[in-house]
Enzyme design. Structure first.
Site, PDB file in Angstrom:
ATOM      1  CD1 TRP A   1      17.386  29.037  48.775  1.00  0.00           C
ATOM      2  CD2 TRP A   1      19.826  29.342  48.159  1.00  0.00           C
ATOM      3  NE1 TRP A   1      17.294  28.431  47.689  1.00  0.00           N
ATOM      4  CE2 TRP A   1      19.063  28.510  46.934  1.00  0.00           C
ATOM      5  CE3 TRP A   1      21.068  29.518  48.519  1.00  0.00           C
ATOM      6  CZ2 TRP A   1      19.612  28.315  46.288  1.00  0.00           C
ATOM      7  CZ3 TRP A   1      21.362  29.093  47.160  1.00  0.00           C
ATOM      8  CH2 TRP A   1      21.304  28.380  45.861  1.00  0.00           C
TER       9      TRP A   1
ATOM     10  CD  GLU B   1       7.239  19.727  47.474  1.00  0.00           C
ATOM     11  OE1 GLU B   1       8.406  20.029  48.178  1.00  0.00           O
ATOM     12  OE2 GLU B   1       6.194  18.990  48.511  1.00  0.00           O
TER      13      GLU B   1
ATOM     14  CG  ASP C   1      14.370  22.247  43.767  1.00  0.00           C
ATOM     15  OD1 ASP C   1      15.665  23.370  43.709  1.00  0.00           O
ATOM     16  OD2 ASP C   1      13.668  22.443  44.533  1.00  0.00           O
TER      17      ASP C   1
ATOM     18  NE  ARG D   1      12.528  19.922  50.579  1.00  0.00           N
ATOM     19  CZ  ARG D   1      11.578  19.771  50.742  1.00  0.00           C
ATOM     20  NH1 ARG D   1      11.382  18.542  51.034  1.00  0.00           N
ATOM     21  NH2 ARG D   1      11.039  20.296  49.549  1.00  0.00           N
TER      22      ARG D   1
ATOM     23  CD  GLU E   1      11.729  29.779  39.694  1.00  0.00           C
ATOM     24  OE1 GLU E   1      12.102  29.355  40.649  1.00  0.00           O
ATOM     25  OE2 GLU E   1      11.010  30.188  38.758  1.00  0.00           O
TER      26      GLU E   1
ATOM     27  N   GLY F   1      19.115  23.547  47.682  1.00  0.00           N
ATOM     28  CA  GLY F   1      17.929  24.675  47.267  1.00  0.00           C
ATOM     29  C   GLY F   1      18.418  23.983  45.530  1.00  0.00           C
TER      30      GLY F   1
END
Length: 545
Positions: A149, A268, A300, A195, A500, A298
């Site tokens: 996404w 990860e 998280d 996923r 970000e 998305g």
């Protein structure tokens, strides 16, 4: 059951991107390196758990494992030295790219596209990286692979003739992923294959059609395949229950939740997940599954996915904070039917219906149109809160609406699901409860998780602005866009970078800065911030009608 992927009338031949040869091995690092993997991650050989799973082996993995098993019990064995000898482990730089002094922010974004572009020829063999046939953009920082996404919002910034080819390449890469794996994974690493992420391929196809005049019928079978993947095992979901990503209501209608086909610690973030599970009284596998499912969302992580144990509050009091605050041990993602996921799937169903009708496949068009109608009706019944003027997530286990208001309430506006009356009500609610000094707040809760206050995120700003614009709420759309751009611009002028996420609280009004919280340091680059910022700057030049 979802309709068959083969339409009722013949469609044009599908133009498929070239397939890399040979196809990559999809074993994940945990499966491949077994006890060596556990030793490295549990010992925190690297500060970031993602570093090791992205390492490139310097010899065949079987040989590495044979060497480890022969050496690791010897006196004086140095695990860190062993890893350094057998793997090429590159940690990302603190800053991806610094702007030239005095360069305008829009020019900085243009200069970043080549920095963030990767080419298939650069893929290392035997690593966790999945092959792709065409060039692509990565977010930046520690995120050095293609993400699902993220990419749609990044692609919004590819608006010049020089960038048209890259936009087309990106869409074809996602088509290739669907052709190869049956779905779009969270990211192009083998450890992400269990996923996906919010299903936005339909939005990518729309973007390619609008900007490139691209033949969209070629993508119809891929859109159907993605839908089938999300609806897999629907026939096995009992009334009032769930199976994988599908929730069946008591009346038989279907909605969706997030899921992950694995119930082990994320590779990860292995040590982080083990620590979280130890703090919970639940079975570790349940905690791991819910952590992984939140990653598919998305978001998280966020208090949005945590157990709500406090009594309901009145609308004037706002949403109650989960009793556990930001403790991820109470995470219950798979209990939740999210507003945004189902809005994106509604968009997917509508888009398939439109393209099938264009192809003359009338039965297929009617099937998907009906699925979209039923989904919309179920969302309005279970997720719309008229008293609070917003959409809320639904807890299917409890059979009740969640109480936490989040920015996901704007997604039904963005995909065209909300009515005019709902749009007006959402605009009022957003103005009162989610409008922050720097743009649209993510939730009403402040926590140590990155998808909560005080952080704001580029994709949420874009969906709010576009959704509000599409429903005539231009004043609020302008306010969100202007506040967000002012925040991004202020940080860029001081630090020479886009990051970000951003802090949007009152303190940030006087001292704008990047956001915090979460499992890793603030990342710069940054793909979707670049794309959304460029798109919002373009919107300022061409005001909405």
């Amino acid at each position: 059951m979802p309709p068959a992927i083969v339409p009722d009338l013949a469609l044009p031949a599908v133009a498929r991107p070239p397939v890399p040869s040979p196809l990559p091995d999809t074993l994940s690092p945990a499966d491949r390196y077994q006890e060596l993997f556990v030793a490295v991650q549990s010992s925190a050989v690297f500060a970031d758990s993602k570093t090791f799973v992205d390492c490139v082996p310097l010899m065949e993995p079987q040989a590495i494992m044979a060497a480890y098993r022969a050496q690791h019990l010897r006196a004086g064995f140095d695990l860190k030295a062993f890893v350094a000898e057998h793997f090429d482990c590159v940690e990302p730089p603190a800053h991806e790219y610094q702007s030239q002094p005095g360069r305008a922010m829009a020019a900085h974004i243009e200069a970043l596209w080549p920095v963030l572009t990767r080419h298939p020829s650069g893929h290392a063999s035997r690593s966790s990286l999945l092959q792709l046939p065409r060039p692509y953009l990565v977010p930046g920082g520690r995120f050095r692979e293609l993400y699902y996404w993220d990419s749609y919002f990044t692609m919004l910034g590819l608006d010049s003739p020089a960038e048209a080819a890259l936009l087309g390449d990106m869409v074809d890469n996602f088509a290739y992923l669907i052709d190869t794996y049956g779905h779009v994974p969270n990211g192009t690493r083998s450890y992400y294959l269990s996923r996906s992420q919010p299903p936005v391929f339909a939005l990518m196809v729309e973007l390619a059609q609008a900007r490139l005049g691209q033949r969209v019928l070629d993508y119809l079978p891929r859109l159907q395949q993605e839908h089938a993947w999300w609806m897999a095992d629907a026939h096995d979901a009992p009334a009032g229950g769930a199976r994988r990503r599908v929730v069946r209501l008591l009346d038989g209608r279907l909605l969706n939740r997030h899921w992950d086909d694995r119930d082990t610690p994320r590779e990860e973030s292995w040590l982080e997940d083990v620590t979280t599970a130890r703090a919970s009284s639940r079975e570790p596998a349940e905690v791991y599954r819910d952590l992984r499912a939140a990653c598919e969302s998305g978001w998280d992580f966020s208090t949005r996915w945590l157990s709500e144990q406090t009594p309901p509050a009145s609308p004037s009091e706002g949403s109650p904070r989960p009793a556990s605050g930001a403790c991820l041990s109470t995470i219950c993602t798979t209990d939740i039917v999210p507003v945004d996921l189902n809005a994106f799937l509604y968009k997917l169903e509508i888009r398939i219906a439109e393209l099938a009708a264009l192809a003359g496949a009338r039965t297929t068009a009617r099937d998907y149109q009906e699925q979209a109608r039923l989904r919309k009706a179920a969302m309005n019944e279970l997720m719309w809160n008229d008293a609070q003027g917003a959409f809320f997530d639904h807890d299917w286990r409890r059979g009740e609406q969640r109480r936490s208001l989040t920015a996901a309430t704007v997604v039904p506006l963005f995909v065209g699901l909300a009515s005019a009356a709902q749009a007006k009500a959402i605009a009022g609610t957003v103005s009162q409860r989610l409008l922050a000094h720097g743009g649209l707040a993510t939730t009403e809760h402040t926590s140590a998780q990155q998808w909560d206050q005080p952080n704001g995120w580029a994709p949420l700003q874009w969906m709010a602005v576009r959704g509000l614009d599409d429903h005539g709420e231009h004043a609020l759309a302008d306010t969100i866009a202007q506040r967000w751009l002012a925040t991004v611009q202020a940080v860029y002028e001081r630090e020479g970078r886009l990051v970000e996420k951003y802090a949007l609280d009152q303190d940030a009004q006087h001292n704008p800065h990047g956001g915090g919280g979460g499992e890793y340091p603030l990342q710069d680059g940054f793909g979707w911030t670049n794309g959304v910022t460029a798109a919002l700057l373009a919107r300022q030049r061409i005001p909405p009608a």
